[in-house]
Structure formats: C-alpha cells, structure tokens
Motif scaffolding. Structure first.
Motif, PDB file in Angstrom:
ATOM      1  N   VAL A  42       0.855  -1.183   0.000  1.00  0.00           N
ATOM      2  CA  VAL A  42       0.000   0.000   0.000  1.00  0.00           C
ATOM      3  C   VAL A  42       0.894   1.236   0.000  1.00  0.00           C
ATOM      4  O   VAL A  42       1.809   1.340   0.819  1.00  0.00           O
ATOM      5  CB  VAL A  42      -0.912   0.020   1.250  1.00  0.00           C
ATOM      6  N   GLU A  43       0.630   2.163  -0.910  1.00  0.00           N
ATOM      7  CA  GLU A  43       1.376   3.422  -0.927  1.00  0.00           C
ATOM      8  C   GLU A  43       0.865   4.314   0.193  1.00  0.00           C
ATOM      9  O   GLU A  43      -0.344   4.420   0.401  1.00  0.00           O
ATOM     10  CB  GLU A  43       1.202   4.112  -2.279  1.00  0.00           C
ATOM     11  N   VAL A  44       1.786   4.922   0.950  1.00  0.00           N
ATOM     12  CA  VAL A  44       1.409   5.773   2.078  1.00  0.00           C
ATOM     13  C   VAL A  44       2.208   7.068   2.059  1.00  0.00           C
ATOM     14  O   VAL A  44       3.255   7.156   1.415  1.00  0.00           O
ATOM     15  CB  VAL A  44       1.644   5.059   3.438  1.00  0.00           C
ATOM     16  N   GLU A  45       1.688   8.043   2.784  1.00  0.00           N
ATOM     17  CA  GLU A  45       2.427   9.280   3.011  1.00  0.00           C
ATOM     18  C   GLU A  45       2.816   9.272   4.472  1.00  0.00           C
ATOM     19  O   GLU A  45       1.998   9.484   5.348  1.00  0.00           O
ATOM     20  CB  GLU A  45       1.564  10.489   2.666  1.00  0.00           C
ATOM     21  N   ASP A  46       4.065   8.967   4.727  1.00  0.00           N
ATOM     22  CA  ASP A  46       4.593   8.817   6.071  1.00  0.00           C
ATOM     23  C   ASP A  46       5.926   9.551   6.103  1.00  0.00           C
ATOM     24  O   ASP A  46       6.578   9.699   5.064  1.00  0.00           O
ATOM     25  CB  ASP A  46       4.780   7.311   6.345  1.00  0.00           C
ATOM     26  N   GLU A  47       6.357   9.996   7.289  1.00  0.00           N
ATOM     27  CA  GLU A  47       7.618  10.735   7.339  1.00  0.00           C
ATOM     28  C   GLU A  47       8.830   9.870   7.019  1.00  0.00           C
ATOM     29  O   GLU A  47       9.859  10.379   6.602  1.00  0.00           O
ATOM     30  CB  GLU A  47       7.812  11.431   8.689  1.00  0.00           C
ATOM     31  N   VAL A  48       8.737   8.546   7.174  1.00  0.00           N
ATOM     32  CA  VAL A  48       9.888   7.697   6.898  1.00  0.00           C
ATOM     33  C   VAL A  48       9.672   6.711   5.754  1.00  0.00           C
ATOM     34  O   VAL A  48      10.627   6.301   5.116  1.00  0.00           O
ATOM     35  CB  VAL A  48      10.361   6.914   8.143  1.00  0.00           C
ATOM     36  N   ALA A  49       8.441   6.299   5.533  1.00  0.00           N
ATOM     37  CA  ALA A  49       8.184   5.247   4.546  1.00  0.00           C
ATOM     38  C   ALA A  49       7.380   5.762   3.365  1.00  0.00           C
ATOM     39  O   ALA A  49       6.653   6.734   3.479  1.00  0.00           O
ATOM     40  CB  ALA A  49       7.429   4.096   5.205  1.00  0.00           C
ATOM     41  N   THR A  50       7.537   5.085   2.240  1.00  0.00           N
ATOM     42  CA  THR A  50       6.745   5.416   1.053  1.00  0.00           C
ATOM     43  C   THR A  50       5.606   4.421   0.869  1.00  0.00           C
ATOM     44  O   THR A  50       4.650   4.699   0.172  1.00  0.00           O
ATOM     45  CB  THR A  50       7.622   5.388  -0.216  1.00  0.00           C
ATOM     46  N   HIS A  51       5.747   3.244   1.517  1.00  0.00           N
ATOM     47  CA  HIS A  51       4.763   2.166   1.385  1.00  0.00           C
ATOM     48  C   HIS A  51       4.640   1.418   2.710  1.00  0.00           C
ATOM     49  O   HIS A  51       5.488   1.558   3.591  1.00  0.00           O
ATOM     50  CB  HIS A  51       5.205   1.169   0.306  1.00  0.00           C
ATOM     51  N   LYS A  59       0.937  -3.892  10.084  1.00  0.00           N
ATOM     52  CA  LYS A  59       1.423  -3.032   9.004  1.00  0.00           C
ATOM     53  C   LYS A  59       2.898  -2.763   9.256  1.00  0.00           C
ATOM     54  O   LYS A  59       3.294  -2.426  10.370  1.00  0.00           O
ATOM     55  CB  LYS A  59       0.687  -1.694   8.999  1.00  0.00           C
ATOM     56  N   VAL A  60       3.703  -2.909   8.214  1.00  0.00           N
ATOM     57  CA  VAL A  60       5.141  -2.700   8.313  1.00  0.00           C
ATOM     58  C   VAL A  60       5.531  -1.617   7.319  1.00  0.00           C
ATOM     59  O   VAL A  60       5.212  -1.700   6.136  1.00  0.00           O
ATOM     60  CB  VAL A  60       5.902  -4.014   8.011  1.00  0.00           C
ATOM     61  N   ARG A  61       6.203  -0.589   7.804  1.00  0.00           N
ATOM     62  CA  ARG A  61       6.642   0.507   6.932  1.00  0.00           C
ATOM     63  C   ARG A  61       7.847   0.060   6.118  1.00  0.00           C
ATOM     64  O   ARG A  61       8.774  -0.562   6.651  1.00  0.00           O
ATOM     65  CB  ARG A  61       6.985   1.739   7.761  1.00  0.00           C
ATOM     66  N   VAL A  62       7.835   0.376   4.820  1.00  0.00           N
ATOM     67  CA  VAL A  62       8.904  -0.054   3.917  1.00  0.00           C
ATOM     68  C   VAL A  62       9.217   1.023   2.887  1.00  0.00           C
ATOM     69  O   VAL A  62       8.441   1.955   2.680  1.00  0.00           O
ATOM     70  CB  VAL A  62       8.531  -1.372   3.176  1.00  0.00           C
ATOM     71  N   ARG A  63      10.359   0.842   2.254  1.00  0.00           N
ATOM     72  CA  ARG A  63      10.774   1.612   1.082  1.00  0.00           C
ATOM     73  C   ARG A  63      11.272   0.622   0.048  1.00  0.00           C
ATOM     74  O   ARG A  63      11.809  -0.424   0.410  1.00  0.00           O
ATOM     75  CB  ARG A  63      11.913   2.582   1.414  1.00  0.00           C
ATOM     76  N   PRO A  64      11.127   0.957  -1.233  1.00  0.00           N
ATOM     77  CA  PRO A  64      11.687   0.068  -2.254  1.00  0.00           C
ATOM     78  C   PRO A  64      13.184  -0.108  -2.039  1.00  0.00           C
ATOM     79  O   PRO A  64      13.876   0.813  -1.598  1.00  0.00           O
ATOM     80  CB  PRO A  64      11.400   0.805  -3.568  1.00  0.00           C
ATOM     81  N   MET A  65      13.675  -1.288  -2.344  1.00  0.00           N
ATOM     82  CA  MET A  65      15.101  -1.592  -2.202  1.00  0.00           C
ATOM     83  C   MET A  65      15.913  -0.574  -2.984  1.00  0.00           C
ATOM     84  O   MET A  65      15.575  -0.244  -4.117  1.00  0.00           O
ATOM     85  CB  MET A  65      15.344  -3.005  -2.739  1.00  0.00           C
ATOM     86  N   GLY A  66      16.941  -0.043  -2.360  1.00  0.00           N
ATOM     87  CA  GLY A  66      17.824   0.917  -3.019  1.00  0.00           C
ATOM     88  C   GLY A  66      17.527   2.365  -2.668  1.00  0.00           C
ATOM     89  O   GLY A  66      18.376   3.218  -2.860  1.00  0.00           O
ATOM     90  N   GLU A  67      16.337   2.639  -2.131  1.00  0.00           N
ATOM     91  CA  GLU A  67      16.023   4.009  -1.703  1.00  0.00           C
ATOM     92  C   GLU A  67      16.605   4.244  -0.319  1.00  0.00           C
ATOM     93  O   GLU A  67      16.598   3.355   0.522  1.00  0.00           O
ATOM     94  CB  GLU A  67      14.511   4.243  -1.656  1.00  0.00           C
TER      95      GLU A  67
END
Length: 81
Positions: A42-51, A59-67
């Motif tokens: 799920v795409e999110v607007e969070d101060e640390v995560a993009t998804h 729910k686990v906050r994540v970023r695409p690999m390499g970001e």
C-alpha cells in the motif's frame, strides 16, 4: 501476494519480484512471517516510509530496495516509539 524471500531480517522479496527494505522500528513485526504469509503493498504518506506491507497481523513501513531512509526522520520516529 506471498513472500518469495526473507532471508535478511530487513529485506523482503515478494513473489512479483519487488524487493522492500523494512523500517528498523518495525522489524519485530516481521518475526512471524512465513512464505505463505499474504502481504499487500500500500502506498502511504509517512515521514519515513513510502509504502506499507499489510498482512501477517500488522502493518510494516517499507521503502523500495535501493532508496535511502531519511536519517533524521528515522531517529525521530525511533525516539517516539
């Protein structure tokens, strides 16, 4: 979507081939993940995560690999719990 690989605690690869970096403060939420665990990206607007990866009991906050993680925001989020 099921997990293809989760051999490193901070990286998960899903069956579609996408690879995600898990937010350090959420690693404990991934301890019970198994290959058959169903996750939704799920795409999110969070101060640390993009998804977020939703499923497996949370729910686990994540970023695409390499970001890169925004270091200041991570420190603040970890301080705040």
């Amino acid at each position: 979507m099921k997990i293809r690989s989760h051999s490193e605690s901070h990286i998960v690869e899903l069956e579609d081939g996408s690879r995600w970096q898990i937010f350090p403060g959420d690693l404990d939420l991934t301890l019970n993940w198994k290959p058959e665990t169903e996750l939704t990206v799920v795409e999110v607007e969070d101060e640390v995560a993009t998804h977020e990866l939703v499923g497996g009991g949370g729910k686990v906050r994540v970023r695409p690999m390499g970001e890169s993680w925004p270091v200041r925001d991570i420190k603040d989020a970890l301080k705040d719990g």
